[in-house]
Motif scaffolding. Sequence first.
Motif, mmCIF file in Angstrom:
data_model
loop_
_atom_site.group_PDB
_atom_site.id
_atom_site.type_symbol
_atom_site.label_atom_id
_atom_site.label_comp_id
_atom_site.label_asym_id
_atom_site.label_seq_id
_atom_site.Cartn_x
_atom_site.Cartn_y
_atom_site.Cartn_z
ATOM 1 N N ALA A 151 0.843 -1.204 -0.103
ATOM 2 C CA ALA A 151 0.080 0.058 0.054
ATOM 3 C C ALA A 151 0.884 1.251 -0.194
ATOM 4 N N GLU A 152 2.162 1.259 0.984
ATOM 5 C CA GLU A 152 2.728 2.349 0.746
ATOM 6 C C GLU A 152 3.505 2.595 -0.702
ATOM 7 N N ILE A 153 3.703 1.596 -1.564
ATOM 8 C CA ILE A 153 4.241 1.857 -2.906
ATOM 9 C C ILE A 153 2.948 2.414 -3.533
ATOM 10 N N VAL A 154 1.818 1.988 -3.622
ATOM 11 C CA VAL A 154 0.787 2.558 -4.248
ATOM 12 C C VAL A 154 0.369 3.953 -3.953
ATOM 13 N N ARG A 155 0.581 4.286 -2.649
ATOM 14 C CA ARG A 155 0.174 5.581 -2.217
ATOM 15 C C ARG A 155 1.282 6.573 -2.708
ATOM 16 N N ASN A 156 2.611 6.018 -3.063
ATOM 17 C CA ASN A 156 3.589 6.930 -3.445
ATOM 18 C C ASN A 156 3.545 7.088 -4.794
ATOM 19 N N ALA A 157 2.619 6.585 -5.785
ATOM 20 C CA ALA A 157 2.540 6.688 -6.913
ATOM 21 C C ALA A 157 1.979 8.050 -7.633
ATOM 22 N N GLY A 158 1.216 8.677 -6.644
ATOM 23 C CA GLY A 158 0.768 10.052 -6.894
ATOM 24 C C GLY A 158 -0.685 9.925 -7.404
ATOM 25 N N ASN A 159 -1.512 8.858 -7.546
ATOM 26 C CA ASN A 159 -2.605 8.905 -8.090
ATOM 27 C C ASN A 159 -3.589 8.654 -6.916
ATOM 28 N N GLU A 160 -4.247 9.472 -6.233
ATOM 29 C CA GLU A 160 -5.198 9.327 -5.248
ATOM 30 C C GLU A 160 -6.363 8.362 -5.757
ATOM 31 N N ILE A 161 -7.036 8.577 -6.737
ATOM 32 C CA ILE A 161 -8.137 7.718 -7.025
ATOM 33 C C ILE A 161 -7.567 6.340 -6.792
ATOM 34 N N LEU A 162 -6.527 5.836 -7.348
ATOM 35 C CA LEU A 162 -5.672 4.518 -7.433
ATOM 36 C C LEU A 162 -5.613 3.979 -6.113
ATOM 37 N N ALA A 163 -5.160 4.890 -5.323
ATOM 38 C CA ALA A 163 -4.907 4.574 -3.781
ATOM 39 C C ALA A 163 -6.183 4.292 -3.141
ATOM 40 N N ARG A 164 -7.182 5.092 -3.283
ATOM 41 C CA ARG A 164 -8.548 4.794 -2.820
ATOM 42 C C ARG A 164 -9.071 3.448 -3.143
ATOM 43 N N LEU A 165 -8.896 3.250 -4.423
ATOM 44 C CA LEU A 165 -9.323 1.672 -4.938
ATOM 45 C C LEU A 165 -8.590 0.693 -4.466
ATOM 46 N N TYR A 166 -7.366 0.825 -4.168
ATOM 47 C CA TYR A 166 -6.545 -0.124 -3.537
ATOM 48 C C TYR A 166 -7.075 -0.299 -2.214
ATOM 49 N N ASP A 167 -7.228 0.821 -1.333
ATOM 50 C CA ASP A 167 -7.478 0.759 -0.013
ATOM 51 C C ASP A 167 -9.044 -0.088 0.297
ATOM 52 N N GLN A 168 -9.743 -0.230 -0.846
ATOM 53 C CA GLN A 168 -10.963 -0.859 -0.707
ATOM 54 C C GLN A 168 -10.887 -2.533 -0.833
ATOM 55 N N MET A 169 -9.672 -2.872 -1.190
ATOM 56 C CA MET A 169 -9.429 -4.206 -1.132
ATOM 57 C C MET A 169 -8.502 -4.684 0.185
ATOM 58 N N ARG A 170 -8.670 -3.713 1.200
ATOM 59 C CA ARG A 170 -7.740 -4.065 2.352
ATOM 60 C C ARG A 170 -8.218 -5.340 3.103
ATOM 61 N N ASP A 171 -9.614 -5.251 3.229
ATOM 62 C CA ASP A 171 -10.000 -6.436 4.230
ATOM 63 C C ASP A 171 -9.718 -7.677 3.480
ATOM 64 N N ARG A 172 -10.042 -7.653 2.306
ATOM 65 C CA ARG A 172 -9.927 -8.914 1.505
ATOM 66 C C ARG A 172 -8.636 -9.263 1.466
ATOM 67 N N GLN A 173 -7.570 -8.412 1.283
ATOM 68 C CA GLN A 173 -6.123 -8.825 1.145
ATOM 69 C C GLN A 173 -5.651 -9.377 2.645
ATOM 70 N N LEU A 174 -6.114 -8.775 3.730
ATOM 71 C CA LEU A 174 -6.000 -9.140 5.075
ATOM 72 C C LEU A 174 -6.212 -10.657 5.291
ATOM 73 N N ARG A 175 -7.517 -10.819 4.999
ATOM 74 C CA ARG A 175 -8.051 -12.256 5.120
ATOM 75 C C ARG A 175 -7.451 -13.264 4.330
ATOM 76 N N MET A 176 -7.127 -12.871 3.259
ATOM 77 C CA MET A 176 -6.467 -13.996 2.162
ATOM 78 C C MET A 176 -5.263 -14.247 2.665
ATOM 79 N N GLY A 177 -4.552 -13.162 3.123
ATOM 80 C CA GLY A 177 -2.878 -13.324 3.515
ATOM 81 C C GLY A 177 -2.781 -14.230 4.626
#
Length: 230
Positions: A151-177
């Motif tokens: 997520a830190e890499i995604v946030r540093n890409a400079g695209n806020e919409i993309l970062a918000r999209l990525y954050d929406q997957m947080r729970d799924r990522q954690l559970r799968m991990g």
Amino acid sequence: MHPCCIYPVRMSPAPAPATKQPPAADRVYMHVKQAVLDRRYEGGTLLTEGELAEAVGVSRTPVREALLKLEVEGLLKLYPKKGALVLAVSAQETADVVETRLLVEEFAVRRAVPAPESLIVRLQELLAEQKAHAAAGDLAAVAVSDRCFHAEIVRNAGNEILARLYDQMRDRQLRMGVAVMHAQPDRIAKNIAEHEEMLDAIRDGDGERAAHCVRQHLSWVKVLVRGDDR
């Protein structure tokens, strides 16, 4: 006296307000959600309102409110007069998340290069945290630090919409991990090694090599979905 003070007198400091607990429904929501994410409530577990009310120390009304919210988020399926069934992560959901992550993360890691020193330092910190949690056997914490690294890499890409999209997957990522680490404990060391390779490529300013590392890092999940291993 500071010029923005209202009263030209020295006032005694007000007593610190008592710590206020979150609303009952929020407490139930967080209790169940965290237990689902770290697999204390595994897929297929049937949760009853009475058991949850007793566990959190609330009445049944806020339990119903919390369970409805969790059903909307796709973590539970409610059955009237029976309870709530914790939904297992499907192979299709895993494949969809991996596909989305590949699209976002390959683009993001290229955009993050050349990386500022602050990003390099933060990724080093998260990698150290991941190693420490792995050594302690805390799989839930490993999953969190793993996800934060990406997520830190995604946030540093400079695209806020993309970062918000990525954050929406947080729970799924954690559970799968957490689920994968329970099923494939040898993946923990491999994940850390692959993160180190990714960090080296970012540090060297090689966006294409970093994107290749991302592709390789996520490809093993696709293999597991097919029922194989690498």
